[in-house]
Design a protein around this motif. Structure first.
Motif, short mmCIF file in Angstrom:
data_model
loop_
_atom_site.label_atom_id
_atom_site.label_comp_id
_atom_site.label_asym_id
_atom_site.label_seq_id
_atom_site.Cartn_x
_atom_site.Cartn_y
_atom_site.Cartn_z
N ALA A 193 4.38 -1.53 11.04
CA ALA A 193 3.30 -2.41 10.59
C ALA A 193 3.53 -3.84 11.06
N THR A 194 4.75 -4.28 10.98
CA THR A 194 5.08 -5.63 11.44
C THR A 194 4.88 -5.77 12.94
N ASN A 207 1.06 -5.85 13.62
CA ASN A 207 0.52 -7.17 13.25
C ASN A 207 0.95 -8.24 14.25
N GLY A 208 2.18 -8.18 14.70
CA GLY A 208 2.68 -9.14 15.68
C GLY A 208 1.94 -9.03 17.01
N ALA A 209 1.65 -7.81 17.44
CA ALA A 209 0.91 -7.61 18.69
C ALA A 209 -0.50 -8.19 18.57
N GLY A 210 -1.15 -7.94 17.45
CA GLY A 210 -2.49 -8.49 17.23
C GLY A 210 -2.48 -10.00 17.22
N PHE A 211 -1.46 -10.58 16.60
CA PHE A 211 -1.33 -12.03 16.56
C PHE A 211 -1.13 -12.60 17.96
N LEU A 212 -0.29 -11.96 18.76
CA LEU A 212 -0.06 -12.46 20.12
C LEU A 212 -1.31 -12.36 20.99
N MET A 216 10.49 6.72 -9.85
CA MET A 216 10.60 6.41 -8.45
C MET A 216 10.15 4.97 -8.19
N ALA A 217 10.88 4.29 -7.39
CA ALA A 217 10.55 2.90 -7.09
C ALA A 217 9.40 2.83 -6.08
N ALA A 218 8.54 1.85 -6.27
CA ALA A 218 7.42 1.66 -5.36
C ALA A 218 7.90 0.96 -4.10
N LYS A 219 7.27 1.28 -3.01
CA LYS A 219 7.61 0.65 -1.74
C LYS A 219 7.02 -0.76 -1.72
N THR A 220 7.87 -1.76 -1.62
CA THR A 220 7.39 -3.14 -1.69
C THR A 220 7.33 -3.82 -0.33
N GLY A 221 8.16 -3.44 0.60
CA GLY A 221 8.19 -4.10 1.91
C GLY A 221 7.30 -3.41 2.92
N ARG A 222 7.11 -4.06 4.02
CA ARG A 222 6.33 -3.48 5.11
C ARG A 222 7.27 -2.76 6.06
N SER A 223 6.76 -1.74 6.69
CA SER A 223 7.58 -1.02 7.65
C SER A 223 7.66 -1.82 8.95
N GLY A 224 8.60 -1.44 9.77
CA GLY A 224 8.75 -2.11 11.06
C GLY A 224 7.56 -1.88 11.97
N LEU A 282 -4.89 -1.32 11.44
CA LEU A 282 -3.93 -0.35 11.97
C LEU A 282 -2.57 -0.49 11.30
N ALA A 283 -2.16 -1.72 11.06
CA ALA A 283 -0.87 -1.95 10.40
C ALA A 283 -0.89 -1.40 8.98
N ARG A 284 -2.02 -1.54 8.31
CA ARG A 284 -2.13 -1.02 6.96
C ARG A 284 -2.10 0.51 6.96
N VAL A 285 -2.74 1.11 7.94
CA VAL A 285 -2.77 2.58 8.05
C VAL A 285 -1.39 3.12 8.36
N PHE A 286 -0.72 2.52 9.36
CA PHE A 286 0.56 3.03 9.79
C PHE A 286 1.74 2.44 9.05
N GLY A 287 1.49 1.45 8.22
CA GLY A 287 2.58 0.77 7.53
C GLY A 287 2.82 1.38 6.22
#
Length: 93
Positions: free
Chosen positions: A11-12, A15-20, A1-9, A88-93
């Motif tokens: 999580a992004t 992260n974007g909300a925290g940045f703003l 099975m391939a490992a998940k390499t990208g971030r989910s939407g 939170l992004a890490r938990v939900f991502g």
């Protein structure tokens, strides 16, 4: 099975909300440090939007200078929002 390499939407988005939120707080800090006219509509809007985001940080650390107090209060709040949204992004991502 391939490992998940990208971030989910989700999580992004978190992260974007925290940045703003952090950008809004830092923008208020910059306006205070540079002496940007408080009567200006942009400065008033940023100050009103940033006020509820500082939560319990105002007065947490006491400083002698008003400018340093704003830097501490709003800077700690900006770091808090970035860290919280990162977790939170890490938990939900």
């Amino acid at each position: 099975m391939a490992a998940k390499t990208g971030r989910s939407g989700v999580a992004t988005l978190i992260n974007g909300a925290g940045f703003l939120l952090a950008v809004l707080l830092v923008l208020h800090i910059v306006f205070v440090l540079t002496g940007f006219a408080a009567e200006n509509g942009l400065a008033q809007s940023v100050a009103q939007a940033a006020e509820p985001l500082v939560l319990f940080f105002p007065g947490l650390v006491h400083a002698k200078s008003e400018v340093l107090q704003v830097l501490l209060d709003y800077g700690l709040a900006a770091a808090f929002w970035v860290l919280l949204c990162g977790v939170l992004a890490r938990v939900f991502g």
